[in-house]
Design a protein around this motif. Sequence first.
Motif, PDB file in Angstrom:
ATOM      1  N   TRP A   1       0.666  -1.176   0.153  1.00 49.54           N
ATOM      2  CA  TRP A   1       0.110  -0.193  -0.215  1.00 49.54           C
ATOM      3  C   TRP A   1       0.623   1.213   0.049  1.00 49.54           C
ATOM      4  O   TRP A   1       0.409   2.297  -0.623  1.00 49.54           O
ATOM      5  N   TYR A   2       1.941   1.096   0.752  1.00 51.73           N
ATOM      6  CA  TYR A   2       2.884   2.443   0.972  1.00 51.73           C
ATOM      7  C   TYR A   2       4.360   1.961   0.403  1.00 51.73           C
ATOM      8  O   TYR A   2       5.181   1.896   1.128  1.00 51.73           O
ATOM      9  N   PRO A   3       4.291   1.849  -1.027  1.00 51.53           N
ATOM     10  CA  PRO A   3       5.603   1.484  -1.274  1.00 51.53           C
ATOM     11  C   PRO A   3       6.670   2.518  -1.136  1.00 51.53           C
ATOM     12  O   PRO A   3       6.365   3.705  -1.301  1.00 51.53           O
ATOM     13  N   PRO A   4       7.893   2.058  -0.614  1.00 54.88           N
ATOM     14  CA  PRO A   4       9.020   2.919  -0.201  1.00 54.88           C
ATOM     15  C   PRO A   4       9.437   3.810  -1.415  1.00 54.88           C
ATOM     16  O   PRO A   4       9.687   3.084  -2.694  1.00 54.88           O
ATOM     17  N   GLY A   5       9.986   5.129  -1.076  1.00 53.12           N
ATOM     18  CA  GLY A   5      10.208   5.823  -2.176  1.00 53.12           C
ATOM     19  C   GLY A   5      11.656   5.499  -2.655  1.00 53.12           C
ATOM     20  O   GLY A   5      12.153   5.385  -3.931  1.00 53.12           O
ATOM     21  N   THR A   6      12.333   5.065  -1.819  1.00 47.86           N
ATOM     22  CA  THR A   6      13.704   4.490  -2.188  1.00 47.86           C
ATOM     23  C   THR A   6      13.930   3.123  -1.876  1.00 47.86           C
ATOM     24  O   THR A   6      13.035   2.283  -1.113  1.00 47.86           O
ATOM     25  N   LEU A   7      15.082   2.398  -1.998  1.00 49.84           N
ATOM     26  CA  LEU A   7      15.374   1.090  -1.719  1.00 49.84           C
ATOM     27  C   LEU A   7      14.251  -0.020  -2.396  1.00 49.84           C
ATOM     28  O   LEU A   7      14.221  -1.017  -1.853  1.00 49.84           O
ATOM     29  N   TYR A   8      13.605   0.480  -3.085  1.00 46.28           N
ATOM     30  CA  TYR A   8      12.351  -0.154  -3.772  1.00 46.28           C
ATOM     31  C   TYR A   8      12.855  -1.493  -4.414  1.00 46.28           C
ATOM     32  O   TYR A   8      12.362  -2.624  -4.576  1.00 46.28           O
ATOM     33  N   GLN A   9      14.170  -1.495  -4.867  1.00 41.75           N
ATOM     34  CA  GLN A   9      14.708  -2.497  -5.518  1.00 41.75           C
ATOM     35  C   GLN A   9      14.847  -3.789  -4.790  1.00 41.75           C
ATOM     36  O   GLN A   9      15.018  -4.939  -5.352  1.00 41.75           O
ATOM     37  N   ILE A  10      15.044  -3.706  -3.290  1.00 42.69           N
ATOM     38  CA  ILE A  10      15.260  -4.752  -2.666  1.00 42.69           C
ATOM     39  C   ILE A  10      14.080  -5.899  -2.738  1.00 42.69           C
ATOM     40  O   ILE A  10      14.112  -6.727  -2.239  1.00 42.69           O
ATOM     41  N   PHE A  11      13.048  -5.240  -3.114  1.00 39.06           N
ATOM     42  CA  PHE A  11      11.739  -5.985  -3.239  1.00 39.06           C
ATOM     43  C   PHE A  11      11.492  -6.382  -4.756  1.00 39.06           C
ATOM     44  O   PHE A  11      10.644  -7.277  -4.715  1.00 39.06           O
ATOM     45  N   VAL A  12      12.323  -6.324  -5.302  1.00 35.24           N
ATOM     46  CA  VAL A  12      12.422  -6.777  -6.748  1.00 35.24           C
ATOM     47  C   VAL A  12      13.205  -8.104  -6.910  1.00 35.24           C
ATOM     48  O   VAL A  12      12.808  -8.977  -7.641  1.00 35.24           O
ATOM     49  N   LEU A  13      14.055  -8.388  -5.928  1.00 35.41           N
ATOM     50  CA  LEU A  13      14.955  -9.707  -6.085  1.00 35.41           C
ATOM     51  C   LEU A  13      14.110 -10.827  -5.451  1.00 35.41           C
ATOM     52  O   LEU A  13      13.507 -10.848  -4.313  1.00 35.41           O
ATOM     53  N   LYS A  14      13.975 -11.821  -6.386  1.00 32.83           N
ATOM     54  CA  LYS A  14      13.460 -13.003  -5.830  1.00 32.83           C
ATOM     55  C   LYS A  14      14.181 -14.278  -6.735  1.00 32.83           C
ATOM     56  O   LYS A  14      14.889 -15.036  -6.068  1.00 32.83           O
ATOM     57  N   PHE A  15      14.025 -14.309  -7.977  1.00 34.28           N
ATOM     58  CA  PHE A  15      14.593 -15.367  -8.709  1.00 34.28           C
ATOM     59  C   PHE A  15      16.217 -15.192  -8.656  1.00 34.28           C
ATOM     60  O   PHE A  15      16.843 -16.426  -8.492  1.00 34.28           O
ATOM     61  N   GLU A  16      16.806 -14.222  -8.589  1.00 37.87           N
ATOM     62  CA  GLU A  16      18.190 -13.958  -8.436  1.00 37.87           C
ATOM     63  C   GLU A  16      18.753 -14.467  -7.263  1.00 37.87           C
ATOM     64  O   GLU A  16      19.819 -15.006  -7.392  1.00 37.87           O
ATOM     65  N   VAL A  17      18.096 -14.497  -6.085  1.00 37.81           N
ATOM     66  CA  VAL A  17      18.363 -14.793  -4.828  1.00 37.81           C
ATOM     67  C   VAL A  17      17.986 -16.293  -4.495  1.00 37.81           C
ATOM     68  O   VAL A  17      18.839 -17.191  -4.243  1.00 37.81           O
TER      69      VAL A  17
END
Lengths: 499, 76
Positions: free
Chosen positions: A398-414
């Motif tokens: 609901w309240y996506p962070p303005g910064t560091l949003y990329q940490i929520f993109v990693l899944k397959f890679e990890v």
Amino acid sequence: MEVELAFGGWSGILVLALYGGLMLAVGIYAFLRNRGVRESLDEYYLGGRGLGVMVLFFTFFATQYSGNTVVGYPPTAYRLGYQYLVSVPFFIMIIMVYLLFAPRLYALGRRFNLLTPVDWIDLRFRSKKVTILAAILMLYGLGNYLLEQFVAIGQGVSGLTGGTIPYQVGVVFFIVIMVAYSWLGGMRSVAYTDTIQGIALLFGVLTLLIGSLIYLGGLPTAAETMIAEAPQKLGAPTGGSLTTWFCLLVLVGIGAAIYPHAFQRIFAARSERTLKRSFIRMAYMPFLTAGVVFMVGIIGISAFPDLTTAESEQLVGMMANALANQNAFFYWAMVLLFGGVIAAIVSTADSVLLTFSSIISNDLYGRYIAPNAEESRKILVGKLVGVAAVIVLVLIAWYPPGTLYQIFVLKFEVLIQTAPALILGLYWSRLNTQAVFIGMLAGTVLAAAFTFAGLRPLGVYSGLWGLLLNLVLCVGGSLVSQVTEAHRQRAIEVIGWQR
Amino acid sequence: KRISEPVRKPLVWIGFVVLFALINPWYFPAGSWSPLVFGVPYWALIILLASLALSIFITWVVMTQWETGADEDEEL
């Protein structure tokens, strides 16, 4: 550009409410049929290792094909043309990769009563740091995967009902239902609802294809449009596109096969014969799902030419809308299609949540915090932590962070960084624990760094660069390090299971 | 007991490598698409046929090369 859906509003709400009620009823049914589900980890997380062919097949199917397959793949096919045909073979590759490890893993699962992928890593390496690192990587990847599904549920419900149901209400409604039926019946509830969700998804995409072929022109019409306006969409891939094609086959083939929630289903099969028959069926599903939605995207090229990238993301809504205006049959078929899309998202999310909770119950709380606790208590802790994680993820959605949003993109890679430990560990007695730990950690750091920096050297995905470094360290480290006879004997005791 | 794992069979690896090569479109002239068959570029049809061959190969592997007797172990 928002698509005004001809079938939005109350008919959409009716279908979603009926669907939610049906899922809840299935959860209550699974609970009433097996009240001991709260007492045993095996029963709650693996359905008592008793899933039959059809239920096992549909739970594999509904878990593997998410709502994104229906809503996200056609727009990609629309933009890339036949270059995106790779989506058919990459789903087949997943089953091929399964065959490289599932036979032995299933046998070991039976022999050692394995419950989760982390359980296998702990049995094989007997190393606290390897076990905890693998658990953290899996929980992190699963958490991000769950977050993605929650965002998709909100957008899907809001889109289907033309905004009549706000984004937040849609998310809360379906998450409460999902948590309720998962809480009540565990794996059996999830697998039974997956069966209904899988059938809804199949009906939806096949109806969409038939309608598109009848009313929106077929593949020859699309080819004429491409010849006139974008012949590169017809052409065989070249250069960088070939690299992307190859990378997707490898990344999706390995990555999706070792998704923790997919991996765990191998332990849930009633018998080896059941697992084999489920895999045979799965080998042909890419043609009926990825192949069908690919064709829908190609037909869209002539039906809705010249869409921008943002507009093309609404392609399935536009096509469903055009079909719903044709007659009453397609009106309700398209309502069911969107119910099926929501179903597909929920069916992926519930499997992810169950595996997330099982790693907490069995691998962190049950192994390191309270190993002597009753199984019912371990299950309760897993459920409570799962619900807490869901609340945090909903707030992030609901309240996506303005910064560091990329940490929520990693899944397959990890997640793919656990592959050497999971798969090589099955066959190679010399595999060194320290090398596995360093490889897994270094691969994760490299994949994350490349992803954050937007780097793709030679056009190869960041997850694969991480996996390559991981493998080099893992294999190289094992070859150059001293291996004690005791270490080898223990490994052989675990993996040399044949008599 | 007869124990059989796909990963230990050279024939499985040979089949897998050959079919993996065939589902990658490296062997077509870059950018070519003619002839079209029912509106589908010839190379895409060949990729689909290779994909179907991989599915059939998987079926063959599962049916004939996988027999670990894991359930019998449990019964013994």
